[in-house]
Every structure is written in structure tokens, then in C-alpha cells.
Design a protein around this motif. Sequence first.
Motif, PDB file in Angstrom:
ATOM      1  N   LEU A 144       7.821  -2.636  -3.641  1.00  0.00           N
ATOM      2  CA  LEU A 144       7.086  -3.428  -2.482  1.00  0.00           C
ATOM      3  C   LEU A 144       6.004  -2.365  -2.133  1.00  0.00           C
ATOM      4  O   LEU A 144       6.415  -1.461  -1.553  1.00  0.00           O
ATOM      5  N   PRO A 145       4.690  -2.636  -2.498  1.00  0.00           N
ATOM      6  CA  PRO A 145       3.728  -1.745  -2.301  1.00  0.00           C
ATOM      7  C   PRO A 145       3.310  -1.700  -0.571  1.00  0.00           C
ATOM      8  O   PRO A 145       3.385  -2.848  -0.122  1.00  0.00           O
ATOM      9  N   VAL A 146       3.153  -0.510  -0.224  1.00  0.00           N
ATOM     10  CA  VAL A 146       2.905  -0.551   1.291  1.00  0.00           C
ATOM     11  C   VAL A 146       1.608   0.007   1.321  1.00  0.00           C
ATOM     12  O   VAL A 146       1.186   1.658   1.050  1.00  0.00           O
ATOM     13  N   LEU A 147       0.330  -0.422   1.710  1.00  0.00           N
ATOM     14  CA  LEU A 147      -1.045   0.214   1.773  1.00  0.00           C
ATOM     15  C   LEU A 147      -1.268   0.279   3.109  1.00  0.00           C
ATOM     16  O   LEU A 147      -1.081  -0.726   4.151  1.00  0.00           O
ATOM     17  N   CYS A 148      -1.969   1.523   3.214  1.00  0.00           N
ATOM     18  CA  CYS A 148      -2.529   1.810   4.490  1.00  0.00           C
ATOM     19  C   CYS A 148      -3.930   1.605   4.515  1.00  0.00           C
ATOM     20  O   CYS A 148      -4.695   1.096   3.782  1.00  0.00           O
ATOM     21  N   ALA A 149      -4.552   1.962   5.557  1.00  0.00           N
ATOM     22  CA  ALA A 149      -5.793   1.607   6.103  1.00  0.00           C
ATOM     23  C   ALA A 149      -6.871   2.765   5.648  1.00  0.00           C
ATOM     24  O   ALA A 149      -8.297   2.562   5.880  1.00  0.00           O
ATOM     25  N   ILE A 150      -6.658   3.496   4.752  1.00  0.00           N
ATOM     26  CA  ILE A 150      -7.332   4.492   4.033  1.00  0.00           C
ATOM     27  C   ILE A 150      -7.797   4.076   2.663  1.00  0.00           C
ATOM     28  O   ILE A 150      -6.881   3.904   1.896  1.00  0.00           O
TER      29      ILE A 150
END
Length: 260
Positions: A144-150
Amino acid sequence: MAETLKIFKIGGAILDEPAQLSRFVAALAQVPGPRLLVHGGGRGASQMLMQLGLEPQLVQGRRITDAATLDIVTMFYAGKTNKQLVAGLQAAGANALGLSGADGNAIRALRRPVGAIDYGFVGDLPADAVNTGLLELLLRADVLPVLCAITHDGHGQLLNTNADTIASAVAVALAARRAVELHFCFEKDGVLADVNDNNSVIERLTAAEYAQLKAAGAVAAGMVPKLDNAFAALEAGVERVVIENALRINEPVKTVLCRS
Ligand SMILES: Nc1ncnc2c1ncn2[C@@H]1O[C@H](COP(=O)(O)OP(=O)(O)O)[C@@H](O)[C@H]1O
Ligand SMILES: CC(=O)N[C@@H](CCC(=O)OP(=O)(O)O)C(=O)O
């Protein structure tokens, strides 16, 4: 044909409430099939900036990001927030993997050109920004990829990119490969006819109705760029776009966007 991918974007006050956040994380871990999470954290970042003596500056929901601000939001989004979400998902039984846009070249952005406003280290997403091959590889491995705002620019510069924009861009890019649902999750039950009445959820919303609500001022603030991104994703081939309460993702109450 690959299974439908469910992309969840979480932002808003819920990210700052550990008890509520762990309810969302537990519900997300139970969602069957491939899933991907994009998270913001703008409110918490503004609080942290103020604690450190910096004045948060936002123009139409977009943060003006000077070098000192970029350092702090990178620590906050790609560090604390991303890793807490990953740890929570791991505890709930989902094999989450946290990524900034630089990791595996997941999202390559372009620094926003200076116009009337200089946004500083803010990244916009070109059509080929998303590394769909990497994300597909992870999804097929049941990660489950968890992408942040960077994000990054490919030349060593980190950039700050609005999380709603990342969620839309990832959904649109992956929609070329498989069916995608995009869920914008926050602290209200959906798009509200009266922002102060959580019982006024608009269950189905077309772009024409949205334009009327915007003109009347009934939809305002952060909901405007969110719905602009959401309708853009629907137009670009995302099968289903939903605005819903992060604590009620398994319940029928929500706003579903309609093509007409
Ligand atoms: N008609 C509306 N329905 C729901 N929320 C609205 C509406 N108009 C304005 N808003 C505001 O938009 C906010 C969501 O935008 P934002 O704070 O940017 O969310 P997030 O941090 O989840 O991306 C809500 O908290 C609410 O205050
Ligand atoms: C450029 C820009 O505005 N970046 C956003 C990224 C975080 C975000 O989008 O957080 P929410 O989803 O919680 O609003 C910011 O720093 O506020």
C-alpha cells in the motif's frame, strides 16, 4: 484486467487528531483490493511553522514555500506524518510503504514559474509526473503506497506540492492502466449545501451544479481547489470520484461527482 484501484486522499483536521486518525487507518486497512494513500497535513504544518517562529503564508490554499518553510514541511510531511501513517497501517495489517516524490522517482514536479506571486519551492505536476511503473509494481506486490506532499524536480531540489493535486495526478496517471476510484477524505460528510450543517450533504454533484454553488459562495475556501482537482480527474478518465468523511468511508453518506 487488473482490479479497481482505490486511491484515498486524507487531509484536514483529522490528521491532527490521533484517535480519529487511527480509526481512519483501521478502516483503510480493511478495504479489500489494491489501495493507495495520499496525505496532506497542511494544518499541522502551519501550527509547526508558528511554533518555530515562522509565519505560514497561503494564497488560495497554496503555501508560499521559502527555503526555511521547505525544510520544515519536508520534516513534517515526509517524516513525522508519513511515517506515523505507515506505522499505523502496518499495525492494522496493511503492508504500507511511505514515499516522497523523490523516492523511486515516484513524482517528478516542475518548480512553479514566478508570476504575480513567487510561490518559492512549490512544484506543479506535468502530464508525465507520476512513475506509474513503480506504483504498479508496488500494488501488484500487495504493498500500500503512502505518498506525501513532497516531490522533487529530478535535479536534486525537493518541492512542496498540494496533496489534492498529487492525488488527482496519481489517479489520472494510473487510470490509463486500470479502473481507478478517487476518494477525497476529510472531516465533513461531503460537499455541503450549507457548510455549517453536516446534514446538508449533496449526494450527487455535476460540474454545472458546482459552478453555481461556487458562484453563490456556498462552496468556498479549500473546497474550491479540491473540487477543481476532483472534476479534472473525473474528466480525465477516473471512474469514480467521491468526497467523504474520513471516519465514514464504509458508510453510504458521501458526495459522488457526476459527469452530467
Ligand atoms: N460547501 C462546502 N462543503 C464542505 N466543506 C466546505 C464547503 N465550503 C467550504 N468548505 C471548507 O473546505 C474545507 C476543506 O478544504 P481543506 O481544508 O483544504 O481540506 P483538506 O485539508 O482536507 O485538503 C472544509 O474543512 C470546509 O471548511
Ligand atoms: C503547495 C502546497 O500548498 N502544499 C501543501 C501540501 C500539504 C497539503 O496539501 O495538505 P492538506 O491536504 O491537508 O491541505 C501545504 O504545504 O499546505
